[in-house]
Design an enzyme around this catalytic site. Structure first.
Site, PDB file in Angstrom:
ATOM      1  N   GLU A 157       4.658   4.287  -1.999  1.00 30.28           N
ATOM      2  CA  GLU A 157       5.494   4.303  -3.220  1.00 30.28           C
ATOM      3  C   GLU A 157       4.930   5.201  -4.326  1.00 30.28           C
ATOM      4  O   GLU A 157       4.825   4.814  -5.487  1.00 30.28           O
ATOM      5  CB  GLU A 157       5.707   2.872  -3.728  1.00 30.28           C
ATOM      6  N   GLU A 357      10.216  -0.738   4.561  1.00 30.58           N
ATOM      7  CA  GLU A 357      10.170  -2.020   3.846  1.00 30.58           C
ATOM      8  C   GLU A 357      11.596  -2.403   3.494  1.00 30.58           C
ATOM      9  O   GLU A 357      12.371  -1.572   3.012  1.00 30.58           O
ATOM     10  CB  GLU A 357       9.356  -1.936   2.550  1.00 30.58           C
TER      11      GLU A 357
END
Ligand code: BG6
Length: 456
Positions: A157, A357
């Protein structure tokens, strides 16, 4: 024809691995957090001692891929210098066990657990020393695990880096600090360089492997059809999603980023060597992986600190979507958003995408007397998201490499909450991390066996 789509699940070392004081591992920033908060990251789900059992459970569900991260400070206890052979042996055992069960490891190089020594010495990614150490660490991984790992992810991220520049450091900076913007962009730039260095080294050292970025999707819709709201949503998507991907895909800061730096009076510390790495075609990723949990709505005006704003995530002052339900954690449930996001990604960058995810984190899981958890809510959530993945592949023709939902075996939340559970397998954190199959375990097994077609 053999199904090549990767079905599996996803974890990270600081939330799942444990063994924090074993095998010669050095401390990371999460050990410092453990001292301060009492959250036992050093134990977590204790994969360190349960990995054979866990891999057998994954194989029972039919996993063909498992995402995990390497704890940098297990390989290099101080982040740099001499490699820890016990650390190498541990990961080699895990990868070998996965391969023996027909499961491809999908390995994140950096999932936030910065070695503490590098924070103290170089201020984490605030300093170039950490970048040098990271390259050494990556090169060691590629050399040691060649032949065992085919899919690598770089920085978890990373697109949130500009919003949270002190994320990997222990020294929180205030936006009022005169050097805040310079620090913010320097650290961000160093994480971007870390990505490029990892990709380049991977391509040079193990050309058969594939390496991608990992980004947090932050899909925003306009709150209304008012073009000003449409523009507000576009600006959010540019800033949070596309600016970083433009940079990783081209090796150049785009005009918006250049302008933001100019206006903040920032000059990046780059030299000819860094610029050469950025420009090198070998530094271009092979695919884009991402997390997807929710979408947000934006509207025109000053969203930040707006009294009307319903802040879904701490960094986006976003608005509630009146068309969508929310999880008990206030995250909107938006399977169509996943399809929209993957289409956008592919249309913009023409690279295969991988969902690494997704999932429903809830406090509702209750272990019943018969050792089961009846988690129909999780099944309902995943069913719709898998439908969205299927449609994206079959109807929209987007090359999707795999679907690896988050926390497939229960783990700690990013903030250290062990009651927020995502898994197909329940972990009893109070009793030796004993594992139990949830109802969703049997459901996911059926889904995988049918290639995603049987979702009932
Ligand atoms: C992603 C992270 O942001 O979201 C994971 O990569 C994290 O580390 C996941 O756990 C879910 O968030 P949370 O707060 O429910 O743990």
């Amino acid at each position: 024809m053999k199904e090549t789509f990767l079905w599996g699940g996803s974890t990270s070392a600081f939330q799942f691995e444990g063994g924090g004081h074993e095998g010669g591992k050095g401390p990371s920033i999460y050990d410092r957090r453990e001292e301060k908060t009492g959250v036992t990251y050093s134990v977590a789900s204790d994969f360190y001692h349960h990995y054979k059992e866990d891999i057998a459970l994954m194989a029972e569900m039919g996993f063909t891929a498992f995402r995990m991260s390497i704890a940098w400070s297990r390989l290099f206890p101080t982040g740099e210098g001499a490699v820890n052979p016990e650390g190498v042996a541990f990961y080699r055992d895990v990868f070998t066990e996965l391969k023996a069960h027909g499961i491809e490891p999908v390995v994140t190089l950096f999932h936030w657990d910065m070695p503490l020594a590098l924070v103290e010495k170089y201020d984490g990614f605030g300093g170039k020393g950490t970048l040098r150490a990271f390259e050494q660490y990556c090169r060691t991984c590629f050399a040691e695990f060649d032949g065992l790992v085919k899919y690598w992810l770089t920085m978890n991220e990373n697109n949130l880096g500009l919003l949270m520049p002190s994320m990997y450091s222990n020294r929180k900076r205030s936006k009022d600090d005169p050097d805040y913007a310079q620090y913010q962009w320097n650290s961000y730039h160093n994480t971007v360089m870390a990505h490029f260095l990892a990709v380049k080294a991977c391509h040079e050292m193990i050309p058969d492997a594939k390496i991608g970025c990992m980004m947090a999707s932050a899909l925003a819709y306009p709150l209304s059809p008012d073009p000003r709201d449409v523009r507000a949503a576009q600006a959010h998507n540019q800033q949070v999603n596309w600016d970083e991907l433009d940079l990783l895909a081209t090796g150049h800061y785009n005009r918006r980023m250049e302008k933001a730096m100019r206006e903040a009076g920032v000059t990046l510390e780059t030299g000819a060597a860094e610029q050469a790495v950025m420009a090198d075609p070998a530094s271009r990723m092979d695919f884009i992986s991402f997390s997807y949990y929710y979408s947000v709505c934006m509207r025109d005006g000053e969203n930040k600190n707006n009294a009307d704003a319903q802040t879904i995530q701490m960094m986006y002052a976003a608005y509630e979507n009146p068309c969508l339900q929310k999880s008990s954690f206030g995250w909107t449930i938006d399977p169509m958003g996943l399809r929209i996001f993957m289409n956008e990604l592919y249309d913009r960058y023409r690279l295969p995408v991988m969902v690494v995810e997704n999932g429903l984190g809830v406090k509702d899981d209750v272990l019943t007397g018969d050792g089961r958890v009846h988690d129909n809510y999780r099944i309902a959530y995943l069913r719709e998201h898998i439908r969205a993945v299927n449609a994206t592949r079959a109807e929209d023709g987007v090359p999707v490499l795999g679907y690896l939902p988050w926390g497939c075996i229960d783990l700690y939340s990013a903030g250290g909450d062990r009651t927020k559970r995502y898994g197909f397998v329940y972990v009893d954190f109070d009793h030796g991390c004993k594992r139990y199959r949830k109802d969703s375990f049997y459901w996911y097994k059926k889904v995988i066996a049918s290639g995603g077609r049987d979702l009932d």
